[in-house]
Design an enzyme around this catalytic site. Structure first.
Site, PDB file in Angstrom:
ATOM      1  N   LEU A  13       0.692  -1.399  -0.336  1.00 55.09           N
ATOM      2  CA  LEU A  13      -0.018   0.574   0.247  1.00 55.09           C
ATOM      3  C   LEU A  13       0.923   1.493  -0.078  1.00 55.09           C
ATOM      4  CD1 LEU A  13      -2.426  -0.882   2.316  1.00 55.09           C
ATOM      5  CD2 LEU A  13      -2.820  -0.831  -0.194  1.00 55.09           C
ATOM      6  N   LYS A  76       8.347  -3.473  -3.178  1.00 56.40           N
ATOM      7  CA  LYS A  76       9.514  -3.730  -3.759  1.00 56.40           C
ATOM      8  C   LYS A  76       9.443  -4.491  -4.807  1.00 56.40           C
ATOM      9  CE  LYS A  76      13.165  -1.424  -2.167  1.00 56.40           C
ATOM     10  NZ  LYS A  76      13.963  -1.072  -3.788  1.00 56.40           N
ATOM     11  N   ASN A 103       7.610  -3.790 -11.709  1.00 58.13           N
ATOM     12  CA  ASN A 103       9.208  -3.346 -12.603  1.00 58.13           C
ATOM     13  C   ASN A 103      10.478  -4.363 -11.869  1.00 58.13           C
ATOM     14  OD1 ASN A 103       7.844  -1.470 -13.900  1.00 58.13           O
ATOM     15  ND2 ASN A 103       8.916   0.099 -12.986  1.00 58.13           N
ATOM     16  N   SER A 129       2.695   1.111 -15.999  1.00 56.07           N
ATOM     17  CA  SER A 129       3.238   2.431 -16.920  1.00 56.07           C
ATOM     18  C   SER A 129       1.965   3.359 -16.451  1.00 56.07           C
ATOM     19  CB  SER A 129       3.419   2.831 -17.916  1.00 56.07           C
ATOM     20  OG  SER A 129       3.999   3.858 -18.180  1.00 56.07           O
ATOM     21  N   GLY A 130       2.743   4.981 -15.361  1.00 57.67           N
ATOM     22  CA  GLY A 130       1.822   6.091 -15.609  1.00 57.67           C
ATOM     23  C   GLY A 130       2.401   6.800 -14.440  1.00 57.67           C
ATOM     24  N   LYS A 184       7.931  -3.953 -20.513  1.00 56.65           N
ATOM     25  CA  LYS A 184       7.369  -3.034 -19.708  1.00 56.65           C
ATOM     26  C   LYS A 184       8.816  -2.880 -19.890  1.00 56.65           C
ATOM     27  CE  LYS A 184       6.298  -0.009 -16.730  1.00 56.65           C
ATOM     28  NZ  LYS A 184       7.507   0.602 -15.398  1.00 56.65           N
ATOM     29  N   HIS A 187       9.691  -1.156 -22.316  1.00 54.89           N
ATOM     30  CA  HIS A 187       9.309   0.533 -22.711  1.00 54.89           C
ATOM     31  C   HIS A 187       9.939   1.372 -21.436  1.00 54.89           C
ATOM     32  CE1 HIS A 187       6.638   3.527 -19.338  1.00 54.89           C
ATOM     33  NE2 HIS A 187       5.307   4.079 -20.990  1.00 54.89           N
ATOM     34  N   ASN A 188      10.225   0.710 -20.463  1.00 53.38           N
ATOM     35  CA  ASN A 188      11.041   1.941 -19.725  1.00 53.38           C
ATOM     36  C   ASN A 188      12.587   2.047 -20.379  1.00 53.38           C
ATOM     37  OD1 ASN A 188       9.370   1.561 -17.594  1.00 53.38           O
ATOM     38  ND2 ASN A 188      10.620   1.074 -16.226  1.00 53.38           N
ATOM     39  N   GLU A 191      11.844   4.795 -22.644  1.00 49.61           N
ATOM     40  CA  GLU A 191      11.801   6.186 -21.258  1.00 49.61           C
ATOM     41  C   GLU A 191      12.904   6.598 -21.251  1.00 49.61           C
ATOM     42  OE1 GLU A 191       8.762   5.314 -18.271  1.00 49.61           O
ATOM     43  OE2 GLU A 191      10.855   6.222 -16.604  1.00 49.61           O
ATOM     44  N   ARG A 288      23.316   8.720 -18.751  1.00 54.43           N
ATOM     45  CA  ARG A 288      23.334   8.810 -17.002  1.00 54.43           C
ATOM     46  C   ARG A 288      24.360   8.194 -16.113  1.00 54.43           C
ATOM     47  NH1 ARG A 288      16.692   6.710 -14.862  1.00 54.43           N
ATOM     48  NH2 ARG A 288      15.615   7.973 -17.044  1.00 54.43           N
TER      49      ARG A 288
HETATM   50  C1  6PG Z   1       6.960   4.245 -15.663  1.00 54.62           C
HETATM   51  C2  6PG Z   1       8.097   4.595 -14.918  1.00 54.62           C
HETATM   52  C3  6PG Z   1       8.686   3.848 -13.530  1.00 54.62           C
HETATM   53  C4  6PG Z   1       9.654   4.684 -13.537  1.00 54.62           C
HETATM   54  C5  6PG Z   1      10.272   4.221 -13.376  1.00 54.62           C
HETATM   55  C6  6PG Z   1      11.564   4.258 -13.738  1.00 54.62           C
HETATM   56  O1  6PG Z   1       6.330   3.651 -16.527  1.00 54.62           O
HETATM   57  O2  6PG Z   1       5.280   4.811 -14.579  1.00 54.62           O
HETATM   58  O3  6PG Z   1       8.818   4.010 -16.034  1.00 54.62           O
HETATM   59  O4  6PG Z   1       8.557   3.021 -13.607  1.00 54.62           O
HETATM   60  O5  6PG Z   1       9.833   5.918 -13.651  1.00 54.62           O
HETATM   61  O6  6PG Z   1      10.634   2.807 -12.907  1.00 54.62           O
HETATM   62  O7  6PG Z   1      12.392   4.493 -12.817  1.00 54.62           O
HETATM   63  P1  6PG Z   1      14.074   4.707 -13.095  1.00 54.62           P
HETATM   64  O8  6PG Z   1      14.254   5.895 -14.165  1.00 54.62           O
HETATM   65  O9  6PG Z   1      14.695   5.262 -11.637  1.00 54.62           O
HETATM   66  O10 6PG Z   1      15.269   3.682 -13.629  1.00 54.62           O
END
Ligand code: 6PG
Length: 465
Positions: A13, A76, A103, A129-130, A184, A187-188, A191, A288
């Site tokens: 939670l 976690k 994740n 995600s979101g 996912k 996706h990241n 991102e 990074r």
């Molecule tokens: C999402 C994000 C989310 C989070 C990642 C990125 O899709 O909502 O990707 O999962 O922001 O964990 O984390 P880091 O930038 O810390 O690797």
């Protein structure tokens, strides 16, 4: 009086778990929730009651659930999930479905599928995600699991998912086991590449003399164009933010060093393992890492670096859609390769449709990209479609000018550079690989193919005599 059984247990939670529990409740589902930590249970009870029934322990949710039991784990990622599964597994019955919405690494998910199969229960790996707001009002959901398990949870998940402009829920099923968490992860990775591109835009605009507020205004001007996206909006907000303590632009008081939690690196690891090129994602992850290992006192050897041109801002805006497309295609190529390797029936167009709303990489270009992938599912070949060609026709020249100007000015743009190399590399008629093949044959007799006849050949190198 017998209590009405609940439809779902949410276990964990924190912000994500609480918001998802409320989202399910909003959609008419009866939710029972708990957390492994008593202090979290206490604070969540105040925040969630009466919409959600909160009980003392994860185990106490089990008798409150109808059959098959559905449980969503939001603790976690990593060991805490295994610890919770160890507590829950003896209480589960055949047909029950446990969903992991964190994740998680796809291989951990595969392992947990096997673990729960021992008690006849299903395990679904669900990429969500979101962020907190998506969880509350509509996330994008990327699922992997056995058909029977998916059937048991699909209506609930579709109900809480974000809706694309055409009304479709952003919920996709991409295969068994770890497939959802793999999508996912990719996706990241995308991102990471997109965030690095936007960071480089801010960096270049700053280096050309714009204040953060002025840079925000430039990026804001692209909102209605082909690069329209959540991350563009987020960049505008970040550049325009002011620190309350000092009155200075927030980005000037934030330490210039990027963090990461693992999924970007996993994307690069998976690409290495599967033999897929993801140069902009790898560059973004590397940037990074490098941000925390700099040696500014080494300084540039060239002291009279070229100034950035006045046309830079316009070029950045026109180059941006190509950078975004390249980042998406790299992640999608990885997903396609993983699907082929694992025998998943993952449809790249369906993946992109699932990302159209709710998720961090949602962008206006995903609608036409999904349509283009429906006709040409190979992400690499997408550059040869009318959609790919149209983006590159506008963006190619500005992209070259951006990378050249940044190189001459000494501003590091690893993502833009990798994007250009990716797009050039994919479309080139000659990439120098024949020289690599010749050299490999020279020192290792590795052989090569010829352009004029089939077979494996070896050249009689002078060093062999
Ligand atoms: C999402 C994000 C989310 C989070 C990642 C990125 O899709 O909502 O990707 O999962 O922001 O964990 O984390 P880091 O930038 O810390 O690797």
């Amino acid at each position: 009086m017998t209590e009405v059984p609940c439809d779902l247990a949410v276990l964990g939670l924190g912000v994500m778990g609480r918001n998802l529990a409320l989202n399910f409740a909003d959609h008419g589902h009866r939710v029972v929730a708990s957390d492994p930590f008593a202090a979290v249970v206490a604070s969540a009870r105040a925040a969630l009651t009466p919409a959600v029934e909160v009980v003392e322990t994860p185990e106490a949710t089990i008798p409150r659930l109808g059959r098959p039991r559905r449980l969503l784990i939001m603790v976690k990622a990593g060991d805490p999930i295994d610890a919770l599964l160890d507590r829950l597994a003896p209480l589960l019955a055949p047909g029950d479905v446990v969903i992991d919405g964190g994740n998680s690494h796809p291989s951990d998910t595969e392992r947990r599928v096997t673990k729960l199969a021992a008690v006849g229960a299903h395990f679904v790996g669900l990429g969500i995600s979101g962020g907190g707001s998506g969880a509350r009002h509509g996330p994008a959901l990327m699922a992997g699991g056995a058909p029977g398990a998916i059937a048991a949870v699909r209506p609930m998940l579709e109900a809480i998912a974000a809706r694309a402009a055409d009304g479709a829920p952003c919920f996709g099923v991409f295969g068994p086991g770890g497939a959802g968490h793999f999508v996912k992860t990719a996706h990241n990775g995308i991102e990471y590449a997109l965030m690095q591109v936007f960071a480089e835009i801010g960096l270049l605009l700053g280096a050309s003399g714009d204040t953060p507020a002025a840079a925000a205004a430039v990026v804001d001007g692209w909102r209605a164009g082909p690069a329209a996206s959540f991350l563009l909006d987020a960049t505008v907000t970040a550049l325009a933010a002011v620190d309350a303590d000092t009155g200075r632009p927030l980005i000037e008081v934030i330490r210039d060093r990027a963090g990461h939690k693992g999924t970007g690196r996993w994307t690069v690891d998976a690409a290495d393992e599967l033999g897929v090129a993801v140069p902009a994602i790898a560059a973004a992850f590397g940037a990074r890492v490098l941000s925390g290992r700099r040696v500014p006192d080494a300084g540039p050897a060239i002291t009279a670096l070229a100034p950035l041109p006045a046309s830079l801002a316009a070029d950045l805006g026109t180059a941006l859609p190509a950078a975004m497309l390249s980042a998406h295609l790299q992640g999608l190529a990885l997903i396609r390769e993983a699907a082929e390797r694992h025998g998943w029936a993952t449809d790249t167009a369906e993946v992109v449709r699932t990302w159209r709303a709710g998720c961090i990489i949602r962008a206006a270009m995903l609608d036409p990209l999904a349509a283009a992938l429906a006709a040409e599912p190979d992400p690499n070949r997408l550059l040869a479609t009318p959609f790919g060609r149209a983006i590159l026709a506008d963006a190619e020249a500005p992209l070259r000018r951006v990378v050249a100007a940044a190189a001459l000015a000494g501003v590091p743009v690893p993502a833009f550079s990798a994007v250009l190399a990716h797009l050039d590399g994919l479309r080139a008629t000659n990439v120098g690989a024949s020289i690599i093949q010749a050299t490999r044959d020279l020192f290792g007799a590795h052989g090569f193919e010829r352009t004029d006849r089939p077979g494996d050949f070896h050249h009689p190198w002078p060093t062999e005599s």
